[in-house]
Motif scaffolding. Structure first.
Motif, PDB file in Angstrom:
ATOM      1  N   ASN A  39      27.088  35.243 -53.165  1.00  0.00           N
ATOM      2  CA  ASN A  39      28.337  34.493 -53.304  1.00  0.00           C
ATOM      3  C   ASN A  39      28.452  33.365 -52.291  1.00  0.00           C
ATOM      4  OD1 ASN A  39      29.782  36.317 -55.331  1.00  0.00           O
ATOM      5  ND2 ASN A  39      29.154  37.765 -53.745  1.00  0.00           N
ATOM      6  N   VAL A  40      28.804  32.195 -52.785  1.00  0.00           N
ATOM      7  CA  VAL A  40      29.106  31.037 -51.946  1.00  0.00           C
ATOM      8  C   VAL A  40      30.543  30.642 -52.265  1.00  0.00           C
ATOM      9  CG1 VAL A  40      28.579  28.621 -51.460  1.00  0.00           C
ATOM     10  CG2 VAL A  40      26.718  30.242 -51.890  1.00  0.00           C
ATOM     11  N   VAL A  41      31.377  30.503 -51.229  1.00  0.00           N
ATOM     12  CA  VAL A  41      32.796  30.223 -51.424  1.00  0.00           C
ATOM     13  C   VAL A  41      33.151  28.861 -50.830  1.00  0.00           C
ATOM     14  CG1 VAL A  41      35.150  30.974 -50.896  1.00  0.00           C
ATOM     15  CG2 VAL A  41      33.383  32.683 -51.419  1.00  0.00           C
ATOM     16  N   VAL A  42      33.826  28.038 -51.618  1.00  0.00           N
ATOM     17  CA  VAL A  42      34.333  26.752 -51.138  1.00  0.00           C
ATOM     18  C   VAL A  42      35.854  26.769 -51.203  1.00  0.00           C
ATOM     19  CG1 VAL A  42      34.485  24.267 -51.570  1.00  0.00           C
ATOM     20  CG2 VAL A  42      32.290  25.437 -51.791  1.00  0.00           C
ATOM     21  N   LEU A  43      36.495  26.476 -50.072  1.00  0.00           N
ATOM     22  CA  LEU A  43      37.954  26.413 -49.991  1.00  0.00           C
ATOM     23  C   LEU A  43      38.390  25.028 -49.544  1.00  0.00           C
ATOM     24  CD1 LEU A  43      38.531  29.851 -48.211  1.00  0.00           C
ATOM     25  CD2 LEU A  43      38.665  29.367 -50.661  1.00  0.00           C
ATOM     26  N   ARG A  44      39.620  24.692 -49.848  1.00  0.00           N
ATOM     27  CA  ARG A  44      40.111  23.345 -49.548  1.00  0.00           C
ATOM     28  C   ARG A  44      40.750  23.236 -48.167  1.00  0.00           C
ATOM     29  NH1 ARG A  44      42.387  20.993 -55.274  1.00  0.00           N
ATOM     30  NH2 ARG A  44      40.494  21.384 -56.463  1.00  0.00           N
ATOM     31  N   GLY A  45      40.846  24.343 -47.463  1.00  0.00           N
ATOM     32  CA  GLY A  45      41.422  24.316 -46.126  1.00  0.00           C
ATOM     33  C   GLY A  45      41.453  25.710 -45.535  1.00  0.00           C
ATOM     34  N   GLU A  46      41.834  25.774 -44.262  1.00  0.00           N
ATOM     35  CA  GLU A  46      41.968  27.057 -43.593  1.00  0.00           C
ATOM     36  C   GLU A  46      43.239  27.766 -44.069  1.00  0.00           C
ATOM     37  OE1 GLU A  46      39.866  28.526 -41.787  1.00  0.00           O
ATOM     38  OE2 GLU A  46      38.466  26.972 -41.166  1.00  0.00           O
ATOM     39  N   GLY A  47      43.345  29.056 -43.752  1.00  0.00           N
ATOM     40  CA  GLY A  47      44.537  29.805 -44.133  1.00  0.00           C
ATOM     41  C   GLY A  47      44.203  31.237 -44.480  1.00  0.00           C
ATOM     42  N   TYR A  48      45.105  31.867 -45.196  1.00  0.00           N
ATOM     43  CA  TYR A  48      44.994  33.282 -45.537  1.00  0.00           C
ATOM     44  C   TYR A  48      43.699  33.590 -46.294  1.00  0.00           C
ATOM     45  CZ  TYR A  48      45.995  37.671 -47.986  1.00  0.00           C
ATOM     46  OH  TYR A  48      45.920  38.935 -48.507  1.00  0.00           O
ATOM     47  N   VAL A  49      43.392  32.799 -47.330  1.00  0.00           N
ATOM     48  CA  VAL A  49      42.207  33.089 -48.142  1.00  0.00           C
ATOM     49  C   VAL A  49      40.936  32.970 -47.295  1.00  0.00           C
ATOM     50  CG1 VAL A  49      40.860  32.429 -50.168  1.00  0.00           C
ATOM     51  CG2 VAL A  49      43.346  32.342 -50.258  1.00  0.00           C
ATOM     52  N   ALA A  50      40.857  31.932 -46.463  1.00  0.00           N
ATOM     53  CA  ALA A  50      39.684  31.752 -45.593  1.00  0.00           C
ATOM     54  C   ALA A  50      39.507  32.947 -44.661  1.00  0.00           C
ATOM     55  CB  ALA A  50      39.823  30.462 -44.787  1.00  0.00           C
ATOM     56  N   ASP A  51      40.616  33.422 -44.104  1.00  0.00           N
ATOM     57  CA  ASP A  51      40.553  34.581 -43.194  1.00  0.00           C
ATOM     58  C   ASP A  51      40.036  35.817 -43.917  1.00  0.00           C
ATOM     59  OD1 ASP A  51      41.557  32.982 -41.185  1.00  0.00           O
ATOM     60  OD2 ASP A  51      43.621  33.699 -41.392  1.00  0.00           O
ATOM     61  N   GLN A  52      40.532  36.040 -45.136  1.00  0.00           N
ATOM     62  CA  GLN A  52      40.119  37.218 -45.900  1.00  0.00           C
ATOM     63  C   GLN A  52      38.649  37.128 -46.325  1.00  0.00           C
ATOM     64  OE1 GLN A  52      42.149  39.982 -46.460  1.00  0.00           O
ATOM     65  NE2 GLN A  52      43.409  38.892 -44.979  1.00  0.00           N
ATOM     66  N   ILE A  53      38.203  35.944 -46.670  1.00  0.00           N
ATOM     67  CA  ILE A  53      36.801  35.764 -47.071  1.00  0.00           C
ATOM     68  C   ILE A  53      35.879  35.997 -45.875  1.00  0.00           C
ATOM     69  CG2 ILE A  53      35.093  34.050 -47.821  1.00  0.00           C
ATOM     70  CD1 ILE A  53      36.810  35.180 -50.099  1.00  0.00           C
ATOM     71  N   ALA A  55      36.482  37.961 -43.459  1.00  0.00           N
ATOM     72  CA  ALA A  55      36.502  39.405 -43.207  1.00  0.00           C
ATOM     73  C   ALA A  55      35.500  40.142 -44.094  1.00  0.00           C
ATOM     74  CB  ALA A  55      37.907  39.965 -43.430  1.00  0.00           C
ATOM     75  N   LEU A  56      35.078  39.516 -45.186  1.00  0.00           N
ATOM     76  CA  LEU A  56      34.075  40.101 -46.074  1.00  0.00           C
ATOM     77  C   LEU A  56      32.655  39.808 -45.602  1.00  0.00           C
ATOM     78  CD1 LEU A  56      35.598  39.153 -49.566  1.00  0.00           C
ATOM     79  CD2 LEU A  56      35.881  41.281 -48.298  1.00  0.00           C
ATOM     80  N   GLY A  57      32.544  39.028 -44.520  1.00  0.00           N
ATOM     81  CA  GLY A  57      31.222  38.674 -44.015  1.00  0.00           C
ATOM     82  C   GLY A  57      30.669  37.398 -44.612  1.00  0.00           C
ATOM     83  N   ILE A  58      31.523  36.630 -45.274  1.00  0.00           N
ATOM     84  CA  ILE A  58      31.113  35.354 -45.874  1.00  0.00           C
ATOM     85  C   ILE A  58      31.783  34.218 -45.102  1.00  0.00           C
ATOM     86  CG2 ILE A  58      31.207  33.915 -47.953  1.00  0.00           C
ATOM     87  CD1 ILE A  58      31.359  36.492 -49.591  1.00  0.00           C
ATOM     88  N   THR A  59      31.003  33.226 -44.707  1.00  0.00           N
ATOM     89  CA  THR A  59      31.571  32.046 -44.063  1.00  0.00           C
ATOM     90  C   THR A  59      31.835  30.996 -45.144  1.00  0.00           C
ATOM     91  OG1 THR A  59      30.363  32.454 -42.017  1.00  0.00           O
ATOM     92  CG2 THR A  59      31.223  30.228 -42.340  1.00  0.00           C
ATOM     93  N   PRO A  60      33.106  30.719 -45.435  1.00  0.00           N
ATOM     94  CA  PRO A  60      33.399  29.760 -46.512  1.00  0.00           C
ATOM     95  C   PRO A  60      33.122  28.327 -46.084  1.00  0.00           C
ATOM     96  CG  PRO A  60      35.435  30.426 -45.439  1.00  0.00           C
ATOM     97  CD  PRO A  60      34.338  31.257 -44.822  1.00  0.00           C
ATOM     98  N   TYR A  61      32.760  27.495 -47.029  1.00  0.00           N
ATOM     99  CA  TYR A  61      32.683  26.062 -46.791  1.00  0.00           C
ATOM    100  C   TYR A  61      34.099  25.501 -46.937  1.00  0.00           C
ATOM    101  CZ  TYR A  61      27.573  26.190 -47.243  1.00  0.00           C
ATOM    102  OH  TYR A  61      26.229  26.446 -47.069  1.00  0.00           O
ATOM    103  N   ILE A  62      34.547  24.756 -45.955  1.00  0.00           N
ATOM    104  CA  ILE A  62      35.870  24.124 -46.024  1.00  0.00           C
ATOM    105  C   ILE A  62      35.652  22.647 -46.343  1.00  0.00           C
ATOM    106  CG2 ILE A  62      38.038  23.666 -44.841  1.00  0.00           C
ATOM    107  CD1 ILE A  62      37.482  26.647 -45.221  1.00  0.00           C
ATOM    108  N   ILE A  63      36.042  22.235 -47.531  1.00  0.00           N
ATOM    109  CA  ILE A  63      35.853  20.853 -47.976  1.00  0.00           C
ATOM    110  C   ILE A  63      37.192  20.308 -48.466  1.00  0.00           C
ATOM    111  CG2 ILE A  63      34.557  19.298 -49.479  1.00  0.00           C
ATOM    112  CD1 ILE A  63      32.433  21.461 -49.782  1.00  0.00           C
ATOM    113  N   ASP A  64      37.676  19.257 -47.837  1.00  0.00           N
ATOM    114  CA  ASP A  64      38.963  18.654 -48.181  1.00  0.00           C
ATOM    115  C   ASP A  64      38.887  17.998 -49.565  1.00  0.00           C
ATOM    116  OD1 ASP A  64      41.465  17.563 -48.163  1.00  0.00           O
ATOM    117  OD2 ASP A  64      41.007  15.982 -46.720  1.00  0.00           O
ATOM    118  N   SER A  65      39.921  18.213 -50.364  1.00  0.00           N
ATOM    119  CA  SER A  65      39.920  17.628 -51.718  1.00  0.00           C
ATOM    120  C   SER A  65      41.224  16.908 -52.015  1.00  0.00           C
ATOM    121  CB  SER A  65      39.689  18.729 -52.755  1.00  0.00           C
ATOM    122  OG  SER A  65      40.755  19.660 -52.717  1.00  0.00           O
TER     123      SER A  65
END
Length: 373
Positions: A39-53, A55-65
């Motif tokens: 799994n590769v996760v891309v999020l649009r910013g920091e926050g709750y979802v980034a923290d939870q991801i 916690a699963l051992g995945i470092t999300p890519y944060i890309i502004d959109s």
């Protein structure tokens, strides 16, 4: 993907804060970690979802959109698809579905779009027809989380019907087993003999909290021992008018606004009743959670709940925008015999139809089908 490398899924979602779609997104990624997929996760910013991801051992890519159409965002995603060896793209909510579909066409990858609610088909959305055309072209499958939402999408868009599929959102029943949770009454100063009615959902227009306030005001004189507890992020533009309505009432209602909380399962398991006052719902994760927790459910006929609750058998359905009907249902569910029968049937029904394992299997079947083409 080359050799024996595991198939890689790129996950995209519009939002960063807590909510029903976000909960499904996080749970899906968590369960996929136990399968053959990477799994590769891309999020649009920091926050709750980034923290939870994380916690699963995945470092999300944060890309502004930011912006109505961010070409830089699309270019960054395209680069990521190549560098991470992405096999399949899975996006959630309208904005990410559009970008995901464009990305799929550019990279010639299979792609799944998931729509979670009426907000995804709002008539006020700019360039809605064009966005739906892009999603229809680029998606290999378009998931609706309820039959009602599928009907709305069919009526309001030109999405290809052969790509539309139904996968209900799922809940992990183990999280909502009713145990020995305590402390809510003490925290809020609610008497032992009082009835606690819990509602879970961010304070925004579609959630219908104005009608919960009306119901609480009406009950304040006739039944002061009914307390309403609302859990969810408070959007100021919606929350402020609710407080003004309460301040203007002659008798102050017993409503406890808790804002966002991490201990939702514990709070829910301490409730006597659950209330969903929404005026529009694509599904309703919180309603399923209440059923699995063994809490009697009152929900409005707002779209998704009609597919979850069998009126009079697994809960009580009431019309939207009707505070009187809400109060009548509350009084009805104070009868112990009715409550007991409802919760037994409701939990059995929710476990069978809306479990996390059922949702996961639906997506896994689709992932395997698309990545093996």
């Amino acid at each position: 993907m080359t050799g024996n490398a595991p198939p890689t899924i790129l996950h995209l979602i519009d939002t960063t804060g807590p909510g029903g779609a976000e909960t499904v997104f996080i749970c899906l990624v968590r369960e996929l970690q136990k399968t053959e997929f990477r799994n590769v996760v891309v999020l649009r910013g920091e926050g709750y979802v980034a923290d939870q991801i994380r916690a699963l051992g995945i470092t999300p890519y944060i890309i502004d959109s930011k912006g109505s159409f961010n070409l830089g965002y699309l270019k960054a995603l395209r680069k990521l698809v190549k560098s991470e060896g992405v096999s399949l793209i899975h996006a959630h909510l309208l904005g990410s579905n559009v970008y995901g579909a464009l990305l799929a066409m550019l990279c010639r990858k299979p792609m799944i779009s998931t729509f979670h609610g009426a907000v995804d088909v709002a008539t006020g959305e700019r360039f809605l027809r064009a966005k739906f055309l892009i999603v229809g072209w680029g998606s290999s499958a378009i998931i609706c989380v309820s039959k009602g939402l599928e009907k709305q999408l069919t009526e309001r868009s030109a999405l290809p019907s052969n790509k539309l599929k139904l996968i209900y959102n799922g809940v992990d029943p183990d999280v909502f087993k009713r145990g020995s949770e305590t402390g809510l009454r003490e925290e809020l100063g609610i008497p032992l003999e009082a009835t606690i009615v819990v509602s879970i959902g961010n304070v925004r227009p579609a959630k219908g909290y104005s009608y919960l306030v009306d119901a609480a005001i009406e009950l304040a004189e006739s039944d002061p021992n009914t307390h309403f507890v609302v859990v969810g992020h408070q959007r100021e533009s919606v929350f402020k008018p609710l407080l003004q309505k309460i301040a203007a009432s002659k008798t102050k209602p017993a409503i406890h606004w808790l804002g966002f909380r991490e201990d939702v399962a514990s709070i829910l398991c301490q409730a006597d009743l659950f209330l969903l006052p929404s005026i529009s719902e694509g599904f309703s994760i919180s309603t399923v959670e209440a059923m699995m927790a063994g809490i009697p459910v009152i929900a409005t006929r707002s779209g998704g709940p009609e597919e979850i609750v069998d009126d009079g058998k697994t809960g009580i359905l009431v019309p939207v925008k009707d505070s009187g009907a809400i109060n009548s249902a509350i009084q009805c569910l104070k009868a112990p015999a009715l409550r007991e029968n409802l919760v037994i049937d409701a939990r059995e029904h929710a476990m069978k139809k809306f479990s996390l394992s059922s949702m996961l299997q639906g997506y896994l079947d689709l992932y395997r089908q698309l990545t093996q083409r």
